[in-house]
Design a protein around this motif. Structure first.
Motif, PDB file in Angstrom:
ATOM      1  N   ASN A   5      14.278  -3.549  20.126  1.00 58.65           N
ATOM      2  CA  ASN A   5      13.733  -3.605  18.771  1.00 58.65           C
ATOM      3  C   ASN A   5      12.820  -4.793  18.569  1.00 58.65           C
ATOM      4  O   ASN A   5      12.971  -5.832  19.191  1.00 58.65           O
ATOM      5  CB  ASN A   5      14.871  -3.686  17.742  1.00 58.65           C
ATOM      6  N   VAL A  33      10.126  -0.297  17.491  1.00 62.19           N
ATOM      7  CA  VAL A  33      11.003   0.000  18.620  1.00 62.19           C
ATOM      8  C   VAL A  33      10.110   0.257  19.826  1.00 62.19           C
ATOM      9  O   VAL A  33       9.124   0.991  19.732  1.00 62.19           O
ATOM     10  CB  VAL A  33      11.898   1.227  18.345  1.00 62.19           C
ATOM     11  N   SER A  76      10.807  -0.328   5.998  1.00 63.03           N
ATOM     12  CA  SER A  76      11.834  -1.180   6.575  1.00 63.03           C
ATOM     13  C   SER A  76      11.411  -2.628   6.439  1.00 63.03           C
ATOM     14  O   SER A  76      10.232  -2.956   6.578  1.00 63.03           O
ATOM     15  CB  SER A  76      12.048  -0.840   8.056  1.00 63.03           C
ATOM     16  N   ASN A 121      13.951  -5.006  11.230  1.00 57.89           N
ATOM     17  CA  ASN A 121      14.537  -3.912  12.009  1.00 57.89           C
ATOM     18  C   ASN A 121      15.601  -4.472  12.953  1.00 57.89           C
ATOM     19  O   ASN A 121      15.420  -4.531  14.154  1.00 57.89           O
ATOM     20  CB  ASN A 121      13.403  -3.219  12.779  1.00 57.89           C
ATOM     21  N   SER A 174      19.082  -1.949  15.517  1.00 62.48           N
ATOM     22  CA  SER A 174      18.188  -1.075  16.252  1.00 62.48           C
ATOM     23  C   SER A 174      18.135  -1.572  17.692  1.00 62.48           C
ATOM     24  O   SER A 174      18.364  -2.756  17.942  1.00 62.48           O
ATOM     25  CB  SER A 174      16.804  -1.155  15.583  1.00 62.48           C
ATOM     26  N   PRO A 175      17.831  -0.732  18.685  1.00 66.02           N
ATOM     27  CA  PRO A 175      17.587   0.702  18.670  1.00 66.02           C
ATOM     28  C   PRO A 175      18.726   1.407  19.403  1.00 66.02           C
ATOM     29  O   PRO A 175      18.599   1.746  20.582  1.00 66.02           O
ATOM     30  CB  PRO A 175      16.269   0.820  19.435  1.00 66.02           C
ATOM     31  N   ALA A 185      17.789   3.195  13.893  1.00 65.27           N
ATOM     32  CA  ALA A 185      17.333   1.886  13.425  1.00 65.27           C
ATOM     33  C   ALA A 185      17.676   1.749  11.953  1.00 65.27           C
ATOM     34  O   ALA A 185      17.583   2.718  11.191  1.00 65.27           O
ATOM     35  CB  ALA A 185      15.824   1.739  13.630  1.00 65.27           C
ATOM     36  N   SER A 186      18.064   0.549  11.541  1.00 68.51           N
ATOM     37  CA  SER A 186      18.394   0.313  10.133  1.00 68.51           C
ATOM     38  C   SER A 186      17.711  -0.951   9.650  1.00 68.51           C
ATOM     39  O   SER A 186      17.481  -1.883  10.420  1.00 68.51           O
ATOM     40  CB  SER A 186      19.912   0.196   9.944  1.00 68.51           C
TER      41      SER A 186
END
Length: 649
Positions: free
Chosen positions: A130, A137, A156, A159, A162-163, A174-175
């Motif tokens: 990430n 990503v 976003s 990040n 993630s990933p 991913a969040s």
């Protein structure tokens, strides 16, 4: 006593415990420096390491490649940051890999490598990582150990989670760490609770070539989403995301985001999300983001600008997502190899909470719901919990598994690795990590088939462990033998950047597949020169193209005249070698970028803008033969408007 005083007292106790344990650790260094430890990590000259370890470079934006057990650094793979060693991000072919909706961004903060999987087992095809700062990503091809693709993530802010991969590499997930207005808008930060949201992104991975596409995003309340883990076995089809700041504070989070006794792990049924997507439940929203990938036929990056993304709203999709209450400010969320247990590492909690996937399904079926957040049902903690691991150390963060029924949790504040047994939740061993461990790694420890021989501790602070290097200290990893009943420290080794997370894989799943050359006959670069006889120099206005070849031990052409101040010169250098480990370098005096490092059979381009009259040398930067020093040439630069003809030899 007020709540504030209790918090302060608790913090002081934690700090005191940390200092005490750290001091004791200095006096008790199990196996460090012993003959047994030295022989356990020794790899004889000419022999290979048993495992590859891939470490995040943190604020370097890159990916480190090490051998285990030796701890030898093999390579630093350029991903999100410029790399003068091989020209990544400098040469014309790779510049577009760093293109984003914010413009050309030649840096990022990389945290979490994640290997591709087949049937829940790491397979050695790709590794993902990430970009935290500018949400991205990347996918690295493990045949070439080069970044093959980078996709930007819209909607976003940060990040971080993630990933992380699903069982068959269907998705990397991913969040967003920092919730933001979606779409972005000029709103008061004090309106955080009303106007800020997070997203959980599901990036589809093509099983044949690895190409990535943002399949859908899920809009979620404005918490801070931290880490993630894909389900496996019975929990395959689900993904789990840790979150903190359920208070939705927007200032002084160290206090204001630590008030609730429990935050949440978000459990997402992505199989159901696919159904809702097919039913047309997702809304198409405008969003600009780039997907950049390397085309190995042309040896050049290609950038695609995407202008929309599909977003699912949980309010329209019942059963899509549930919150599992988890104490307190959970960092790690880790699914064990069986797929039954979901381990939450509450960094401000005194326990590690282990949720049961079967119990979670039963709680959903029995509607054991205690509330909702943003329209997402919150399940009853007692209805989902399988057990709690007590005496797990201060500041538990991340857990990995050895495949033998044991779990290993990093404890940041007490600076140790704690081993405990799945099912009984009993702590069976612990070892200090000197100092402040963050993540830890067991090769395959996040998959269904760990290779539970070694554990790598990734440490944040290393004072007193190495020779001083000024105010900035070396970051480090430690290799721990976990093959027996007791953990044994074998090796310290410094790492590139700041190590956050790592993943490991047996070398025989990667090493035999490594690409050695690029076949020259497959080179479709628009400025390739296939043989020396075709080397030439051409002018188009003030643009000059040098079609150059290189082979041991000369350039063709090696003398160029007729270049003028104000021209823009492109050196298109093709390496005609077809032998392994014979790259050639190319550097031009006064170039405001870096060298080229051209692999056998490839073509790379260096841009040069001469600013003054004179004769300027170029040369090979990569040692290639006994006559490497003789690989050189000159460019004569005349005044603008000169009648010196363009010539070469």
């Amino acid at each position: 006593m007020s709540k504030t005083m209790i918090r302060v007292l608790g913090l002081l106790i934690s700090i005191g415990a940390f200092l005490l344990i750290a001091e004791c650790a200095k006096k008790d260094k199990p196996m460090l420096g012993s003959d047994d430890a030295a022989s356990a990590v020794y790899v004889a000259p000419g022999d290979y390491d048993e495992f590859y370890a891939f470490t995040s470079g943190g604020f370097s934006g890159q990916l480190g490649v090490y051998g285990l057990p030796s701890g030898r650094l093999f390579k630093e793979i350029p991903v999100f940051s410029l790399d003068p060693e091989n020209g990544y991000g400098f040469n014309e072919e790779t510049k577009d890999m760093l293109k984003t909706s914010f413009g050309y961004i030649p840096w990022d903060d990389s945290h979490h490598p994640e290997l591709s999987q087949t049937d829940g087992v790491t397979d050695g095809r790709w590794i993902f990582i990430n970009g935290n700062n500018t949400p991205r990503v990347a996918r690295i091809d493990l045949r070439t150990f080069e970044t093959a693709e980078i996709i930007e993530i819209p909607n976003s802010g940060g990040n971080h989670g993630s990933p992380f991969i699903t069982q068959n590499s269907e998705y990397v997930v991913a969040s967003t760490r920092f919730s933001v207005p979606i779409p972005q808008a000029d709103v008061s930060i004090t309106s955080y609770k009303e106007n800020f949201n997070g997203t959980l992104s599901f990036i589809k991975v093509n099983p044949d070539d690895g190409h990535m596409n943002i399949e859908f995003q899920i809009m979620v309340p404005g918490f801070d989403y931290d880490l993630a883990s894909g389900g496996k076995g019975p929990s395959h089809g689900w993904a789990f995301f840790s979150s903190y700041n359920s208070e939705q504070a927007n200032t002084l989070l160290e206090v204001n985001a630590s008030r609730n006794d429990k935050d949440f792990i978000a459990a997402v049924n992505w199989k159901k999300a696919e159904e809702y997507l097919a039913q047309g439940k997702a809304k198409k929203r405008p969003a600009e983001y780039y997907r950049n990938y390397m085309d190995h036929r042309t040896h050049s990056a290609v950038s695609e600008l995407n202008k929309s993304v599909m977003i699912l709203d949980p309010a329209d999709c019942p059963g899509l997502i549930y919150y599992l209450p988890t104490p307190k400010s959970p960092h790690g969320v880790d699914v064990d190899p069986s797929g039954e247990y979901i381990v939450g590492g509450g960094k401000l909690a005194a326990v590690v909470s282990v949720h049961s996937f079967p119990k979670m399904l039963k709680a959903i079926e029995d509607e054991k719901i205690i509330g909702e957040a943003g329209g997402i049902p919150i399940l009853d903690y007692d209805a989902t919990i399988a057990g709690e691991v007590t005496n797990v150390g201060l500041g538990p963060l991340h857990t990995e598994f050895d495949g033998k029924g044991y779990a290993y949790t990093s404890a940041f504040i007490s600076s140790e690795v704690v081993k405990w047994k799945l099912g009984t939740w009993e702590v069976v061993d612990r070892i200090p990590s000197y100092y402040s461990i963050g993540h830890l790694m067991i090769p395959g420890g996040g998959s269904m088939k760990p290779w539970g021989k070694y554990l790598v501790a990734l440490n944040k602070m290393t004072k007193d462990r190495y020779l001083s290097t000024g105010p900035e200290l070396a970051h480090a990893a430690q290799l721990i033998d976990i093959s027996g009943e007791k953990m044994k420290l074998l090796l310290d080794f410094p790492t590139v950047g700041e190590p956050h997370y790592a993943q490991g894989i047996p070398a025989d799943l990667v090493h035999p597949k490594a690409k050695k050359i690029f076949p020259l006959e497959e080179n479709e670069h628009p400025f390739v020169t296939m043989k020396e006889a075709d080397a030439r120099v051409e002018r188009d206005g003030n643009i000059i193209h040098v079609y150059m070849t290189t082979i041991r031990t000369h350039f063709k052409p090696d003398n160029i005249e007729g270049v003028q101040v104000g021209d823009i010169v492109y050196f298109h250098v093709t390496n005609l070698e077809q032998d392994w480990d014979i790259p050639h370098g190319f550097a031009m005096q006064g170039a405001k970028n870096s060298e080229l490092l051209v692999m056998p059979g490839a073509t790379n381009t260096l841009r040069w803008e001469p600013k003054q009259v004179g004769v300027f040398p170029f040369y090979c930067t990569d040692f290639c033969s006994a006559l490497h020093q003789e690989m050189q040439g000159y460019v004569r630069v005349s005044p603008k408007g000169s009648n010196t003809p363009l010539s070469f030899n």
